[in-house]
Write a protein that holds these residues in place. Structure first.
Motif, short mmCIF file in Angstrom:
data_model
loop_
_atom_site.label_atom_id
_atom_site.label_comp_id
_atom_site.label_asym_id
_atom_site.label_seq_id
_atom_site.Cartn_x
_atom_site.Cartn_y
_atom_site.Cartn_z
N ILE A 86 48.01 40.95 33.12
CA ILE A 86 48.46 42.31 33.15
C ILE A 86 49.13 43.07 34.44
CG2 ILE A 86 47.68 44.70 32.62
CD1 ILE A 86 45.57 43.62 30.82
N ILE A 162 53.14 40.03 29.07
CA ILE A 162 52.21 40.76 28.39
C ILE A 162 51.92 39.89 27.07
CG2 ILE A 162 52.76 42.54 26.63
CD1 ILE A 162 55.08 43.45 28.81
N SER A 165 48.74 37.99 28.43
CA SER A 165 47.46 38.72 28.52
C SER A 165 46.97 39.12 27.15
CB SER A 165 47.84 40.00 29.21
OG SER A 165 48.78 40.66 28.86
N ALA A 166 47.70 39.57 26.08
CA ALA A 166 47.30 39.97 24.89
C ALA A 166 46.87 38.95 23.94
CB ALA A 166 48.20 40.60 23.97
#
Length: 394
Positions: A86, A162, A165-166
């Motif tokens: 992140i 992004i 990390s998700a």
């Protein structure tokens, strides 16, 4: 039995997401830095952050695993990876990204050490090759998809970080559904002195089995960390580099499970010797066919089929050679060997690209595979005899 199966599939799924984030980071950051005009040797140095993190945390991993069990170690490792991913888009700086890669190395090692030891300890011998190959297969699937995120850098530099990390966060939440368990251990003091003793004992039994993970670490990190730079310099497009890396990873996926099953039937050492020599031939052929995109893609696909299982077969071979109470130590040392290979791979690759322009990048990998092949041929059988001898001596 059903609970054990569920646990196994959750563990290998977590490993797949970890593979995805690693497979994405190496070529993605290499391409971003190359576009920023950073030298190939510095680019390679930054890639070593991940593996320095693994080496730094390795001596301290066994104690918390033995004391607190598998689950807390995997949870902490996963959390560190998610938070670090992140933070990447917040500040584009060589040293900030180096520190984040170091933290991801620590988190990834905790995650892999926990899952790997849990799987090897709980797998029956007749299914060990299959289970570890599935572990490697899922990591390989994640690693294969990772480089495909690199072209998204043209849309938005933050987007790949992004997405990664998700996905890691979703996988991390599944760990909480597992019941904690502990490795088998002898009654001994968990001191630094005892840890060093265990390291020495494990090295005596399994040093030959640590070399395939070391070789795979070198291969994977230099291929994903240095080859994008080499590829761009010999005139390949970013999309072509992604396709070549993915072809290697897909080759590894295709043969991971069959090789694991074959190793259960014909012996780990025999299959290791065959794949190491086949890998040497494939990378030698790749060095001669760089100008033909189709031929190069085919060579890397065949190389992936051959040596993509080197890490998982190395772990299975180590498990065969190691007494059960030393399995956490053996798994830890496989991780250390992998990280040493991964640490030297991108930097040697970067220096090689910078100073030896007339020699193909693939020649470094083929020579390294040939060397490990010769060691396994000469010493692999002797190590199996060491374990047999220890049984007879009590």
């Amino acid at each position: 039995m059903n609970k054990e199966n569920t646990r196994f599939w959750i563990l290998v799924s977590i490993v797949a997401i970890s593979g995805f984030s690693q497979g994405m980071l190496l070529p993605l950051i290499a391409i971003i830095f190359e576009n920023e005009g950073i030298s190939s040797s510095l680019n390679g140095l930054n890639a070593t952050g991940l593996y320095i993190g693994i080496l730094l945390i390795s001596p301290f991993m066994e104690f918390p695993l033995r004391k607190y069990g598998y689950k807390p170690v995997i949870i902490l490792g996963g959390l560190l990876v998610v938070v670090s991913l992140i933070l990447f888009p917040l500040w584009k700086s060589f040293w900030f990204w180096f520190i984040l890669r170091l933290l991801i190395g620590i988190g990834d090692h905790a995650l892999h050490f926990g899952t790997q030891t849990w799987i090897t300890s709980s797998s029956p011998e007749h299914k060990r090759g299959r289970n570890i190959s599935l572990y490697g297969l899922f990591f390989g699937v994640g690693f294969a998809v990772g480089p495909l995120m690199a072209p998204l850098v043209k849309v938005n530099e933050a987007l790949p970080f992004i997405i990664s990390s998700a996905l890691c966060l979703i996988a991390w939440l599944f760990i909480f559904t597992l019941k904690n368990d502990f490795p088998e251990q002898a009654i001994e003091v968990n001191s630094l002195k005892e840890t060093v003793k265990r390291f020495k004992k494990a090295t005596k039994y399994g040093w030959v089995a640590f070399l395939p993970p070391l070789g795979y670490g070198f291969l994977e990190a230099s291929l994903n960390g240095s080859f994008p730079v080499y590829g761009l310099r010999i005139g390949l497009e970013v999309s072509s580099v992604s396709i070549l890396l993915t072809s290697f990873a897909v080759g590894a996926i295709v043969f991971q499970l069959p090789l694991g099953i074959l190793s259960d039937k014909y012996g780990r050492r025999n299959i290791l010797m065959i794949i190491l020599f086949a890998g040497f031939l494939s990378f030698t052929a790749a060095s001669l066919l760089e100008e033909n995109m189709f031929a190069l893609t085919s060579c890397l696909f065949i190389a992936g089929m051959a040596v993509g299982s080197t890490f998982s077969l190395g772990i299975s071979f180590m498990t065969d050679l190691m007494p059960k109470n030393l399995l956490p130590t053996g798994n830890l040392l496989c991780g250390v060997a992998f990280s040493i290979g991964s640490l030297i791979g991108p930097y040697i690759g970067g220096v090689f690209i910078q100073y030896f322009k007339s020699i193909s990048f693939f020649n470094i990998i083929s020579m390294m595979l040939l060397l490990i092949f010769l060691i396994v041929v000469l010493f692999g059988q002797k190590q199996a005899a060491v374990k047999k001898e220890s049984y007879f001596n009590g």
